[in-house]
Design an enzyme around this catalytic site. Structure first.
Site, PDB file in Angstrom:
ATOM      1  N   ASP A 120      -9.694  -0.269  14.799  1.00 18.01           N
ATOM      2  CA  ASP A 120     -10.446  -0.240  13.489  1.00 18.01           C
ATOM      3  C   ASP A 120     -11.536   0.698  12.799  1.00 18.01           C
ATOM      4  OD1 ASP A 120      -8.570  -1.809  12.168  1.00 18.01           O
ATOM      5  OD2 ASP A 120      -8.872  -3.784  12.881  1.00 18.01           O
TER       6      ASP A 120
ATOM      7  N   HIS B 299      -8.031  -0.818   5.982  1.00 17.12           N
ATOM      8  CA  HIS B 299      -8.135  -1.807   7.156  1.00 17.12           C
ATOM      9  C   HIS B 299      -9.099  -3.007   5.748  1.00 17.12           C
ATOM     10  CE1 HIS B 299      -9.001  -4.866  10.216  1.00 17.12           C
ATOM     11  NE2 HIS B 299     -10.775  -4.548  10.023  1.00 17.12           N
TER      12      HIS B 299
ATOM     13  N   LEU C 292      -2.706   2.340  18.372  1.00 14.65           N
ATOM     14  CA  LEU C 292      -1.860   3.577  18.537  1.00 14.65           C
ATOM     15  C   LEU C 292      -3.532   3.981  19.727  1.00 14.65           C
ATOM     16  CD1 LEU C 292      -1.154   5.008  15.122  1.00 14.65           C
ATOM     17  CD2 LEU C 292       0.082   4.094  17.277  1.00 14.65           C
TER      18      LEU C 292
ATOM     19  N   ASN D  67       0.767  -1.524  -0.217  1.00 15.06           N
ATOM     20  CA  ASN D  67       0.217  -0.049  -0.611  1.00 15.06           C
ATOM     21  C   ASN D  67       0.778   1.709   0.271  1.00 15.06           C
ATOM     22  OD1 ASN D  67      -2.953  -0.175   0.037  1.00 15.06           O
ATOM     23  ND2 ASN D  67      -2.510  -2.014   1.514  1.00 15.06           N
TER      24      ASN D  67
HETATM   25  C1  GRF Z   1      -3.790  -4.684   4.416  1.00 12.46           C
HETATM   26  O1  GRF Z   1      -3.963  -5.255   4.115  1.00 12.46           O
HETATM   27  C2  GRF Z   1      -4.434  -3.751   5.652  1.00 12.46           C
HETATM   28  O2  GRF Z   1      -5.388  -3.201   5.092  1.00 12.46           O
HETATM   29  C3  GRF Z   1      -3.699  -4.339   6.855  1.00 12.46           C
HETATM   30  O3  GRF Z   1      -2.595  -4.917   6.801  1.00 12.46           O
HETATM   31  C4  GRF Z   1      -2.147  -5.226   5.011  1.00 12.46           C
HETATM   32  C5  GRF Z   1      -0.879  -4.525   5.147  1.00 12.46           C
HETATM   33  O4  GRF Z   1      -0.239  -4.699   3.676  1.00 12.46           O
HETATM   34  N1  GRF Z   1      -3.879  -3.592   8.347  1.00 12.46           N
HETATM   35  P1  GRF Z   1       0.842  -4.413   2.441  1.00 12.46           P
HETATM   36  O5  GRF Z   1       1.721  -3.920   3.895  1.00 12.46           O
HETATM   37  O6  GRF Z   1       0.782  -2.546   2.275  1.00 12.46           O
HETATM   38  O7  GRF Z   1       1.407  -4.929   1.980  1.00 12.46           O
END
Ligand code: GRF
Length: 204
Positions: A155, A114, A98, A15
């Site tokens: 979340d 999330h 956090l 991400n």
């Molecule tokens: C994602 O599914 C996010 O929603 C969750 O952890 C994952 C992280 O994936 N909280 P990445 O490290 O960005 O590949």
């Protein structure tokens, strides 16, 4: 003024990569000023380095080993991040909850991603939980969300955006997780763009 963003990660950082790519493609007018991980081996740190972004490793263990509290860990993290003057703090796969000791420094400026829809499957096993619920016939689809983190609720918080993710009878956790991540990458970029545009409108 270019929007300044800090990104907190714990793992792969796909991400984070979606944000880096969107900046490069000029889809997002912002700068990632620092990437922080609580895990040294997080591949996201390498992604940040390759993009020339400063990185920081902030482990919890030295705190627990020396009897220092979780609040101290959070307060130190906030103090570190404040040096970078971020407009937004994005939790992109950050696996710690956090506390107020952190959040009070960035009121309504912390954003979480999330892999479940609002009010469904909080916690670290959202994808597995959704697949199990689907197999029990309780849900027809799942999704992901980006939301503000105003308080210590896990979340949960004001929703910036959601995206539905289909589940198929043949799905495994792995195939569903892959589809989830694709949806997350698009949703995160769209949601951050919305936040930046909101700031620009306020500035007039
Ligand atoms: C994602 O599914 C996010 O929603 C969750 O952890 C994952 C992280 O994936 N909280 P990445 O490290 O960005 O590949």
């Amino acid at each position: 003024m270019t929007t300044r963003v800090a990104v907190l990660i714990s793992g792969n950082g796909s991400n984070l990569q979606a944000l880096i790519d969107a900046i490069r493609m000029r889809i997002l007018a912002m700068e990632i000023v620092v990437v922080v991980s609580n895990r040294k081996a997080a591949y996201g740190l390498e992604r940040a380095r390759q993009a020339g972004i400063p990185t920081h490793y902030h482990p919890l263990k030295p705190y627990t080993d020396s009897g220092r509290s979780r609040s101290e860990y959070d307060a130190d993290l906030a103090a570190f991040l404040r040096e970078y003057r971020p407009d937004w703090v994005i939790l992109a796969g950050w696996m710690h909850v956090l506390s107020h000791a952190f959040l009070r420094h960035f009121p309504y400026r912390v954003v979480n991603l999330h892999p479940a829809l609002p009010g469904k499957f909080p916690g670290a096993h959202a994808i597995e939980d959704a697949l199990a619920a689907y197999q029990r016939g309780e849900i027809k689809h799942t999704g992901c969300m980006v939301h503000l983190v105003p308080d210590e609720a896990v979340d949960a918080g004001p929703v910036i955006g959601t995206s539905d993710v289909l589940i198929y009878p043949t799905d495994t956790v792995e195939t569903l997780a892959n589809r989830m991540h694709q949806a997350e990458h698009t949703l995160l970029v769209q949601s951050v763009r919305r936040l930046i545009e909101g700031d620009e409108e306020e500035e007039g």
